[in-house]
Enzyme design. Structure first.
Site, PDB file in Angstrom:
ATOM      1  N   GLU A 246       0.841  -1.181   0.000  1.00 55.70           N
ATOM      2  CA  GLU A 246       0.000   0.000   0.000  1.00 55.70           C
ATOM      3  C   GLU A 246       0.883   1.240   0.000  1.00 55.70           C
ATOM      4  OE1 GLU A 246      -2.723  -0.224   3.244  1.00 55.70           O
ATOM      5  OE2 GLU A 246      -3.973  -1.738   2.281  1.00 55.70           O
ATOM      6  N   ALA A 329      -6.141   9.769   7.168  1.00 57.88           N
ATOM      7  CA  ALA A 329      -7.520   9.882   6.680  1.00 57.88           C
ATOM      8  C   ALA A 329      -8.451   9.998   7.875  1.00 57.88           C
ATOM      9  CB  ALA A 329      -7.892   8.672   5.835  1.00 57.88           C
ATOM     10  N   ASP A 398      -7.516  -3.854  -6.711  1.00 59.33           N
ATOM     11  CA  ASP A 398      -7.809  -4.520  -5.442  1.00 59.33           C
ATOM     12  C   ASP A 398      -9.139  -4.055  -4.850  1.00 59.33           C
ATOM     13  OD1 ASP A 398      -7.145  -6.244  -3.277  1.00 59.33           O
ATOM     14  OD2 ASP A 398      -6.511  -4.520  -2.100  1.00 59.33           O
TER      15      ASP A 398
END
Length: 532
Positions: A246, A329, A398
């Site tokens: 990631e 986030a 993904d």
């Protein structure tokens, strides 16, 4: 006899002496007009250069050849040229950013991004403010620190002006979007994520890779994903999509792209430099996480946590020596307050190295999907196509699940979460991501019009993305997306528009009505002039 030998030897010696004197005078005459330059003194070793290199991020330095001696004055011109070239490059980049920001403002001023909407009904808000909360209704999350040290005293009331930015964000979530266009709270929320003190850091359970939940003094929380590879490092072609790392910059770029597309379905994400010791190790109450910290052989502070696959010393996350880039986030409301439902994607990949999924082998697969709830009515199918287009533009393979808020049932938007495996390759597009659009030939009119708008020179997608990303704090370190990734956005956008064009052409040849476009904003049918 001896006299003759001595006389002959004397003659030979005199001749040799005469020849030597003659050659010496001749050499002196030849050398006289030549002007010698004084020798330069030996330069001392450039210890400051070595020191700067020692403090440089090793992986970001590209070696062009073997190291040579310190540059002398004869290379001054080339150094000046390089400096001028770098200055021109920075000036050109600054101009591109300014141009992108101007285009971004023009884009957000366009009628397609300012469609009038009726007031939101009371039942279409996700959360409501209660004047009093019973003790039994209070939510407790597993990652909240047992210690309240570092947290502010709560002084909130029903007046929205007293709410911290994260709470305003939660209270602004409606049935159709996470936040409104031109939301005045976005700036304050981004500032909190980027600058506010971190009072707690614990590992988020689940998942294949390391994620942390960071808490702020005002009880706000953010999902932390650390930097694991350089921005311009492409995914290995031999690596399967489910084995990819990631990327923190992918999470940031996905938020900006989602906003530019007019979706507003990704929670706000901001880049930040975090001190691994002060803002993670020293404040964590997670004992399992705390045990994984160590110092690398070159003095960098590292940790790796505990997770399914990539949490080990071989995959450790390291500061340089303590500063670590990451994406933060904002967290969605706690599940006890706003439950979410997870839906398996109909076009989910097999996650096998040898088997194909049904949609890869059945040409008429979409017909079966259209007959299956919740895709048989409402906007769920075009909502999913919106997500597909986002994934194709950023090359995210993904997408095995998506989520919705349970409160709104099947009539609501899809949450576009977990985008860390996006933007892995810029040199190759993945056409299989567009399979749902190709097989179903269905798209919202508002989405189609915005895509056409972003293909025009005055609103070019790569330009507005460059401008939007320049507002992120990590842009000071390096651009969030490299130029090849930005160019890939324009290339993929063209592919999406061509796919829609082929669908419309095929349907017209079959003699049917235009069922490709789902007409959600009929009154804005002609706001974009170019044919698409």
């Amino acid at each position: 006899m001896m006299w003759r030998i001595r006389s002959r030897s004397r003659t030979i010696c005199l001749s040799l002496a005469f020849i030597t004197v003659f050659l010496y005078l001749l050499l002196a005459l030849v050398s006289l007009p030549i002007h010698h330059q004084p020798c330069e003194p030996l330069q001392p070793p450039r210890t400051h250069v070595l020191r700067d290199l020692a403090q440089t991020n090793y992986t970001s330095v590209r070696m062009s050849g073997p190291a040579g001696p310190p540059t002398d004055t004869t290379h001054g011109d080339s150094s000046n040229k390089d400096a001028k070239k770098d200055a021109k490059g920075h000036a050109s980049q600054a101009e591109s950013v300014e141009s992108g920001l101007s285009k971004l403002e023009a884009l957000f001023d366009h009628p397609l991004y300012n469609v009038p909407s009726p007031p939101v009904p009371e039942e279409d808000w996700l959360l409501k403010v209660k004047s009093k909360v019973k003790a039994s209704e209070q939510s407790s999350q597993m990652w909240v620190s047992a210690s309240q040290e570092g947290y502010e005293d709560v002084q909130w009331n029903s007046n929205s002006s007293s709410h911290p930015p994260w709470l305003r964000f939660h209270l602004g979530i409606s049935r159709w979007q996470l936040y409104p266009h031109r939301d005045p709270n976005m700036e304050a929320l981004a500032e909190q994520l980027a600058t506010h003190n971190i009072v707690s850091a614990v590992q988020k359970s689940g998942g294949t890779q390391l994620k942390l939940v960071m808490s702020f003094p005002n009880y706000g929380q953010a999902m932390f994903k650390p930097m694991k590879q350089q921005r311009d490092e492409e995914t290995n072609y031999n690596l399967y999509y489910f084995s990819d790392f990631e990327r923190h910059n992918a999470e940031i770029a996905a938020f900006h792209l989602d906003r530019i597309l007019g979706y507003r379905r990704i929670p706000p994400v901001v880049g930040r430099l975090v001190d691994v010791v002060k803002q993670i190790k020293d404040v964590t109450t997670d004992r399992k996480l705390a045990r994984t910290f160590f110092t690398s052989p070159v003095g960098n502070v590292c940790f790796y946590g505990q997770c399914s696959y990539y949490c080990s010393t071989e995959h450790a996350v390291c500061g340089r020596p303590r500063d670590l880039e990451a994406s933060l986030a904002v967290m969605l409301p706690d599940l006890s307050l706003a439950a979410r439902r997870s839906w398996r994607s109909p076009w989910r990949r097999s996650y096998s190295r040898s088997k194909l999924a049904k949609w890869e082998s059945e040409p008429d697969y979409c017909s079966a999907v259209r007959k299956t709830p919740p895709y048989d009515k409402g906007t769920r199918l075009v909502d999913f196509i919106d997500l597909v287009i986002l994934d194709f533009l950023m090359s995210n393979m993904d997408r095995h699940h998506y989520e919705t808020f349970e409160k709104f049932g099947n009539s609501t938007f899809l949450l576009h979460l977990d985008n860390g495996r996006a933007f892995g390759r810029h040199s190759k597009d993945e056409p299989s991501i567009l399979a749902p659009l190709e097989q179903c030939c269905r798209i919202r009119r508002s989405t189609w019009l915005r895509l056409r708008l972003l293909s025009l020179p005055q609103y070019r997608l790569s330009d507005v993305m460059r401008g939007s990303l320049s507002r992120d704090p990590l842009h000071r370190e390096a651009p969030l997306l490299s130029e090849p990734h930005l160019a890939a956005l324009d290339r993929r956008l063209k592919t999406v528009l061509e796919t829609v064009g082929h669908c419309r052409k095929r349907q017209s040849e079959d003699g049917g009505d235009d069922q490709v476009i789902y007409d959600d904003i009929a009154h804005l049918k002609d706001v974009v002039t170019p044919a698409g």
